[in-house]
Enzyme design. Structure first.
Site, short mmCIF file in Angstrom:
data_model
loop_
_atom_site.label_atom_id
_atom_site.label_comp_id
_atom_site.label_asym_id
_atom_site.label_seq_id
_atom_site.Cartn_x
_atom_site.Cartn_y
_atom_site.Cartn_z
N HIS A 270 0.86 -1.19 0.00
CA HIS A 270 0.00 0.00 0.00
C HIS A 270 0.89 1.23 0.00
CE1 HIS A 270 -3.16 2.83 1.09
NE2 HIS A 270 -3.99 1.91 0.67
N ASP A 327 -8.03 -5.00 -0.67
CA ASP A 327 -8.43 -5.76 -1.87
C ASP A 327 -8.12 -7.24 -1.77
OD1 ASP A 327 -7.36 -2.84 -3.36
OD2 ASP A 327 -9.41 -3.58 -3.52
C1 SDX Z 1 -5.86 0.49 -3.17
O1 SDX Z 1 -4.11 4.90 -1.99
C2 SDX Z 1 -5.10 4.27 -1.50
O2 SDX Z 1 -5.62 4.59 -0.45
C3 SDX Z 1 -5.63 3.16 -2.33
C4 SDX Z 1 -6.69 2.30 -1.68
C5 SDX Z 1 -7.96 3.07 -1.49
O3 SDX Z 1 -8.75 2.68 -0.63
O4 SDX Z 1 -8.22 4.01 -2.27
O5 SDX Z 1 -6.25 1.81 -0.45
C6 SDX Z 1 -7.05 1.11 -2.56
O6 SDX Z 1 -5.50 0.87 -4.25
C7 SDX Z 1 -5.08 -0.56 -2.40
C8 SDX Z 1 -3.83 -1.04 -3.17
C9 SDX Z 1 -4.29 -2.09 -4.17
N1 SDX Z 1 -3.20 -2.43 -5.09
C10 SDX Z 1 -2.63 -3.65 -5.03
O7 SDX Z 1 -2.87 -4.50 -4.18
C11 SDX Z 1 -1.66 -3.90 -6.16
C12 SDX Z 1 -0.41 -4.56 -5.60
N2 SDX Z 1 0.31 -3.58 -4.79
C13 SDX Z 1 1.37 -2.84 -5.43
O8 SDX Z 1 1.15 -2.50 -6.75
C14 SDX Z 1 1.86 -1.72 -4.54
O9 SDX Z 1 1.98 -2.20 -3.28
C15 SDX Z 1 1.09 -0.42 -4.47
C16 SDX Z 1 0.91 0.19 -5.81
C17 SDX Z 1 -0.23 -0.65 -3.84
C18 SDX Z 1 1.89 0.52 -3.61
O10 SDX Z 1 3.07 0.75 -4.25
P1 SDX Z 1 4.16 1.75 -3.60
O11 SDX Z 1 3.78 2.27 -2.28
O12 SDX Z 1 4.49 2.72 -4.67
O13 SDX Z 1 5.29 0.83 -3.25
P2 SDX Z 1 6.38 0.51 -4.25
O14 SDX Z 1 5.73 0.16 -5.54
O15 SDX Z 1 7.40 1.58 -4.22
O16 SDX Z 1 6.94 -0.81 -3.61
C19 SDX Z 1 7.93 -0.73 -2.60
C20 SDX Z 1 8.72 -2.01 -2.79
C21 SDX Z 1 9.16 -2.21 -4.25
O17 SDX Z 1 10.34 -2.93 -4.20
P3 SDX Z 1 11.74 -2.09 -4.36
O18 SDX Z 1 11.62 -1.27 -5.63
O19 SDX Z 1 11.83 -1.23 -3.12
O20 SDX Z 1 12.80 -3.15 -4.42
O21 SDX Z 1 7.86 -3.12 -2.49
C22 SDX Z 1 7.67 -3.90 -3.66
C23 SDX Z 1 8.09 -3.07 -4.85
O22 SDX Z 1 8.58 -3.90 -5.89
N3 SDX Z 1 6.23 -4.23 -3.71
C24 SDX Z 1 5.76 -5.43 -3.96
C25 SDX Z 1 4.37 -5.29 -3.88
N4 SDX Z 1 4.05 -4.04 -3.60
C26 SDX Z 1 5.22 -3.37 -3.50
N5 SDX Z 1 6.37 -6.61 -4.26
C27 SDX Z 1 5.55 -7.66 -4.45
N6 SDX Z 1 4.19 -7.62 -4.38
C28 SDX Z 1 3.58 -6.46 -4.09
N7 SDX Z 1 2.24 -6.40 -4.02
#
Ligand code: SDX
Length: 392
Positions: A270, A327
């Site tokens: 998140h 989710d």
């Molecule tokens: C919602 O903003 C909100 O409030 C949204 C929401 C709402 O109610 O409106 O809460 C609803 O959108 C919830 C999120 C739903 N999305 C997902 O579940 C999709 C999977 N999650 C990822 O895409 C990700 O976690 C995000 C997009 C949700 C958040 O991404 P961030 O905060 O930008 O984190 P990041 O992408 O910078 O990740 C940090 C690290 C990365 O690794 P490094 O580059 O540091 O090596 O964590 C890793 C990412 O690769 N990572 C994951 C991961 N999520 C982040 N690795 C594996 N699986 C994951 N799900």
């Protein structure tokens, strides 16, 4: 300790906006709507109460709630000509594509609720959007399965009305299952608002230009559809189907950790929560209640529980603070209730409409409100002279 907040000038100048609606402490896993914890609202209130709270700032008295619910019920029907819009879509159109188009089309129907500087018109537009989203969502589903649209039945609750319009058919009496109604209402509460997430920021930015409120909500729907945002519930269930059995979980955990693999565990991580998403806690409890009420045995839920257990014991996920979000479990419940995965984000949009509308009203009524203009850091070429094409 969450109490009255005072913003230091530095914070104010860097914050994209100030809001009284929702407070999130991502490190502590705290989510408050107008000061009330999401867990208490989800367990003890109704979605109509939470809609009133978000729009008006206080929980309603019994009389206020009855009047508000009645007012919303006055707007549940859509214009008969709006139903024609559905017939232009292919039957296999994604319901989010239909919802985006039809909600945007509302801006062509309601000229008496689009003067954003008239409080009465703003309120009517707000009530119309909250009231019509269940009807439009149900119509999108009915169109996709080739069944006739059902008109709203205002003798039912907001959520019961939606369930009947979705799963009822003209040929039979539809009985709302109280356990399903309660679970659905709780899922709506859990998705109502969430501070300045991507789709809410989209609605605020669109609204800051004075755009038509129905068009602003259509913009929010478009943004929510993405798999990194509201589309994650559909993607999370599709992922659980792809994983299949718990024995294959290590394979997917390894893929999620592999920097060369774009795969991410959908429903994990998140932008704000670096602790457990408090909504996921309630959602997991609700899965058990719905399964018990419907006597459902779904191996996907066991796979989901096992995946969560393995992920949260893996150093990679612990270090990166990747916990299940709202989710992760919602798709398992919605699937048990009978929704196809293509409807999951439509349900998210239905519930989030009250948050979008409340945030839009807050932005429009801010006396210091100006048109949004996100800043950029220019990293392109410095100024240079034009070169005619024959000399390039
Ligand atoms: C919602 O903003 C909100 O409030 C949204 C929401 C709402 O109610 O409106 O809460 C609803 O959108 C919830 C999120 C739903 N999305 C997902 O579940 C999709 C999977 N999650 C990822 O895409 C990700 O976690 C995000 C997009 C949700 C958040 O991404 P961030 O905060 O930008 O984190 P990041 O992408 O910078 O990740 C940090 C690290 C990365 O690794 P490094 O580059 O540091 O090596 O964590 C890793 C990412 O690769 N990572 C994951 C991961 N999520 C982040 N690795 C594996 N699986 C994951 N799900």
């Amino acid at each position: 300790q969450t109490g009255a907040f005072t913003y230091d000038p530095g914070f104010t100048s860097t914050a994209s906006c100030q809001s009284k609606l929702t407070y999130i402490d991502g490190d502590e896993g705290v989510l408050l709507h107008r000061g009330y914890p999401i867990g208490e609202l989800a367990e003890q209130s109704s979605f109509m109460e939470v809609c009133y709270l978000l729009l008006n700032g206080e929980l309603p008295t019994a009389d206020e709630l009855e009047k508000f619910s009645w007012t919303i019920s006055r707007h549940t029907m859509v214009h008969e000509q709006l139903a024609q819009f559905f017939r232009g879509f292919r039957r296999d159109a994604h319901p989010m594509a239909i919802m985006c188009g039809v909600v945007g089309a509302l801006s062509a129907f309601y000229h008496d609720s689009t003067d954003i500087h008239d409080p009465q018109q703003r309120m009517i537009a707000s009530h119309r959007l909250i009231a019509k989203m269940p009807t439009i969502a149900a119509m999108a589903y009915k169109y996709s399965v080739g069944q006739p649209f059902l008109y709203p039945d205002n003798s039912l609750s907001y959520t019961g009305n939606f369930l009947r319009m979705t799963f009822g058919v003209p040929a039979e009496q539809y009985e709302v299952n109280p356990a399903v109604e309660k679970a659905m209402d709780r899922i709506f509460i859990l998705h109502a608002d969430h501070e300045q997430n991507a789709s809410t920021s989209t609605v605020r930015l669109a609204g800051s230009s004075g755009a038509n409120p129905f068009a602003c909500i259509a913009a929010g729907i478009a943004c929510l559809w993405g798999p990194a945002h509201g589309g994650a519930n559909e993607a999370a269930l599709n992922m659980l189907h792809e994983i299949g059995t718990p024995e294959r979980i290590p394979e997917f955990i390894a893929r999620a950790k592999d920097k060369n693999d774009p795969f991410r565990l959908m429903g994990f991580g998140h932008r704000v929560y670096k602790n457990y998403d408090p909504r996921a806690t309630v959602m997991q409890k609700t899965v058990r209640e719905v399964f018990a009420a419907l006597n459902v045995q779904d191996p996907l839920f066991e796979t989901a529980l096992r995946l969560e257990e393995i992920a949260l014991s893996d150093d990679y996920f612990v270090e990166k603070k990747l916990f299940p979000n709202v989710d992760f479990y919602s798709g398992v419940i919605l699937s048990a209730i009978g929704f196809p995965t293509s409807m999951f984000t439509v349900l998210f949009a239905l519930a989030r409409t009250v948050g979008w509308v409340a945030q839009w009203n807050e932005m429009i009524t801010d006396p210091d409100q100006k048109i949004g203009r996100p800043r950029q850091l220019y990293t392109g070429p410095t100024q240079r002279a034009y070169v005619p094409v024959g000399q390039r």
